[in-house]
Enzyme design. Structure first.
Site, PDB file in Angstrom:
ATOM      1  N   LYS A  11       0.851  -1.208   0.000  1.00  0.00           N
ATOM      2  CA  LYS A  11       0.000   0.000   0.000  1.00  0.00           C
ATOM      3  C   LYS A  11       0.878   1.247   0.000  1.00  0.00           C
ATOM      4  O   LYS A  11       2.064   1.209   0.377  1.00  0.00           O
ATOM      5  CB  LYS A  11      -0.951   0.020   1.199  1.00  0.00           C
ATOM      6  N   ASP A 141      -2.016  -1.826  10.089  1.00  0.00           N
ATOM      7  CA  ASP A 141      -2.280  -1.875   8.648  1.00  0.00           C
ATOM      8  C   ASP A 141      -2.860  -3.209   8.186  1.00  0.00           C
ATOM      9  O   ASP A 141      -3.273  -3.337   7.026  1.00  0.00           O
ATOM     10  CB  ASP A 141      -0.963  -1.653   7.859  1.00  0.00           C
TER      11      ASP A 141
HETATM   12  O1  C5P Z   1       0.501  -1.171  14.409  1.00  0.00           O
HETATM   13  P1  C5P Z   1       1.954  -1.317  14.080  1.00  0.00           P
HETATM   14  O2  C5P Z   1       2.580  -2.464  14.817  1.00  0.00           O
HETATM   15  O3  C5P Z   1       2.234  -1.334  12.630  1.00  0.00           O
HETATM   16  O4  C5P Z   1       2.639  -0.002  14.647  1.00  0.00           O
HETATM   17  C1  C5P Z   1       4.012   0.100  14.860  1.00  0.00           C
HETATM   18  C2  C5P Z   1       4.265   1.252  15.800  1.00  0.00           C
HETATM   19  O5  C5P Z   1       3.950   2.493  15.164  1.00  0.00           O
HETATM   20  C3  C5P Z   1       3.415   1.231  17.069  1.00  0.00           C
HETATM   21  O6  C5P Z   1       4.024   0.462  18.068  1.00  0.00           O
HETATM   22  C4  C5P Z   1       3.356   2.699  17.439  1.00  0.00           C
HETATM   23  O7  C5P Z   1       4.547   3.084  18.096  1.00  0.00           O
HETATM   24  C5  C5P Z   1       3.349   3.404  16.079  1.00  0.00           C
HETATM   25  N1  C5P Z   1       1.964   3.704  15.631  1.00  0.00           N
HETATM   26  C6  C5P Z   1       1.289   4.745  16.247  1.00  0.00           C
HETATM   27  N2  C5P Z   1      -0.002   5.011  15.863  1.00  0.00           N
HETATM   28  C7  C5P Z   1      -0.605   4.314  14.891  1.00  0.00           C
HETATM   29  C8  C5P Z   1       0.093   3.260  14.240  1.00  0.00           C
HETATM   30  C9  C5P Z   1       1.382   3.001  14.630  1.00  0.00           C
HETATM   31  O8  C5P Z   1       1.812   5.427  17.134  1.00  0.00           O
HETATM   32  N3  C5P Z   1      -1.856   4.601  14.555  1.00  0.00           N
END
Ligand code: C5P
Length: 313
Positions: A11, A141
Site C-alpha cells: 500500500k 495496517d
Molecule cells: O501497528 P503497528 O505495529 O504497525 O505499529 C508500529 C508502531 O507504530 C506502534 O508500536 C506505534 O509506536 C506506532 N503507531 C502509532 N499510531 C498508529 C500506528 C502506529 O503510534 N496509529
C-alpha cells in the site's frame, strides 16, 4: 496436503494526518490508504505436523516469531485451537518483491495473507470483517491489507471506509535498499516535536475526521480528478523523517522536479512515490531519476494503483 498461493499487495498513503496520542501507545490518525499492484507471493501448504515453518526469499526478513506472518499463524492457532489440532500446521513460503521496512506495509500484507490462507486451509468460514478484527491484533495496517482498495482509515488505522477506486493511475516508487525507518521511532519523534499541537477533545477530533471525509482529496478521488489528487497528497510524518534522512529528502526533490501528478513519502517511509497519469510518464520519471541519482542502492520500481487486497490464485 492442501496448498494455496496468495498475492499480497503493498500500500501507499495518499494522506496521513496525526490527530493525537492515545493511552494504548498508538496515535489517532486519519489516512487515505491505497493498494498497489506491487505484491509478495505466499504459498501456504499444510503438512499435517503440529508446527509452523516459514521461509522467505529475502535475506533481511526474519523467519522466526519476530515476523508478522509467523505471528499471524500463531494467533490463528491460539484462536482456533480445535482447527489446529484437526488440520495441523503449515509451511509458509514468502516470495518477497515489496521492499522491506519501507512504509509500504510489506510485513502487514504478509500477515493478512496468512490469515486468509489459514481460514481456507482450516475451513473456518470467517468473513472479511472477522478476519480484519483478527488482523487488528497483529498491526494497524493488517485490516486494510485484507480487503485493500482506496479507503479512509481512522482510529489507529483499523476503521475503514472504502471511497472508490483509482486503479487507472501509475506510480514510481523510490527506496534506498539499505535504509530502514522504524515506524514506532518515527511516531515517537513526531510526539516529541509536535505533541503540543495534538487535540483530543472528541468534538474537535470528529471535526478533523469529517474535514477529510468531506474534503477536496476525497472529492478528487470520487471524481477521478488525477491532477487534484496529485496536488493534495499529504503526510505529517514527512516533517520528522525527511529532516533526519537527507538522502530521502533529496530523492523527494528530484522526483518532484521530474514531473508526475504529485510526490510524497509513504507511511513512515523511507519510500517516496510519484503518482503518474500513464505508464509512459512513469517510465520517463524513473529514467530521469536514475540519471540524477546513479547510486545502485536506490531501487526504483514502477507499479499501478490497485483496487484489490489479498487474492487467492
Ligand atoms: O501497528 P503497528 O505495529 O504497525 O505499529 C508500529 C508502531 O507504530 C506502534 O508500536 C506505534 O509506536 C506506532 N503507531 C502509532 N499510531 C498508529 C500506528 C502506529 O503510534 N496509529
Amino acid at each position: 496436503m492442501q496448498s494455496y498461493t496468495l498475492i499480497a499487495p503493498a500500500k501507499i498513503n495518499l494522506y496521513l494526518e496525526i490527530i493525537h496520542d492515545r493511552p494504548d501507545g498508538y496515535h489517532e490518525l486519519v489516512m487515505i490508504l491505497q493498494s498497489i499492484d506491487l505484491a509478495d507471493r505466499l504459498e501456504i501448504r499444510s503438512h499435517g505436523t503440529q508446527d509452523f515453518r516459514l521461509t522467505c526469499s529475502h535475506p533481511q526478513v526474519p523467519t522466526n516469531e519476530t515476523n508478522l506472518a509467523y505471528r499471524a499463524a500463531q494467533l490463528m492457532k491460539l484462536e482456533f485451537s480445535e482447527a489446529f489440532a484437526n488440520y495441523g500446521g503449515v509451511d509458509i513460503t514468502i516470495n518477497k518483491r515489496i521492499p522491506v521496512a519501507a512504509g509500504l506495509a510489506g510485513g502487514s500484507t504478509n500477515a493478512a495473507a496468512v490469515l486468509v490462507g489459514l481460514n481456507l486451509i482450516w475451513e473456518l468460514g470467517l468473513t472479511i470483517p472477522q478476519l480484519q478484527r483478527l488482523g487488528e491484533k497483529l498491526g494497524s495496517d493488517v485490516p486494510f491489507c485484507i480487503a485493500g482498495g482506496t479507503v479512509v482509515a481512522t482510529g489507529r488505522g483499523e476503521k475503514l471506509v472504502p471511497i472508490g477506486d483509482l486503479d487507472s493511475l501509475w506510480v514510481v516508487l523510490g527506496k534506498y535498499q539499505s535504509l530502514a525507518v522504524s515506524t514506532s521511532r518515527a511516531y515517537q519523534t513526531y510526539w516529541q516535536q509536535f505533541s503540543h499541537e495534538y487535540v483530543s477533545d472528541r468534538a474537535v477530533v470528529n471535526s478533523r475526521i469529517f474535514r477529510v471525509y468531506s474534503g477536496p482529496l476525497v472529492q478528487a478521488i470520487s471524481q477521478k480528478n488525477s491532477q487534484k489528487i496529485g496536488q493534495l497528497l499529504h503526510n505529517d510524518l514527512e516533517k520528522v523523517v525527511l529532516p533526519e534522512y537527507s538522502q530521502v529528502m533529496k530523492l523527494k526533490k528530484i522526483l518532484q522536479q521530474t514531473g508526475g501528478l504529485g510526490t510524497m513519502m509513504s507511511g513512515s517511509g523511507p519510500t517516496i512515490f510519484t503518482l503518474c497519469q500513464s505508464q509512459q510518464e512513469a517510465e520517463n520519471i524513473k529514467y530521469q531519476a536514475r540519471q540524477a541519482i546513479c547510486d545502485p542502492n536506490l531501487e526504483l520500481l514502477i507499479t499501478k494503483l490497485s483496487s484489490r487486497g489479498i487474492q487467492i490464485i
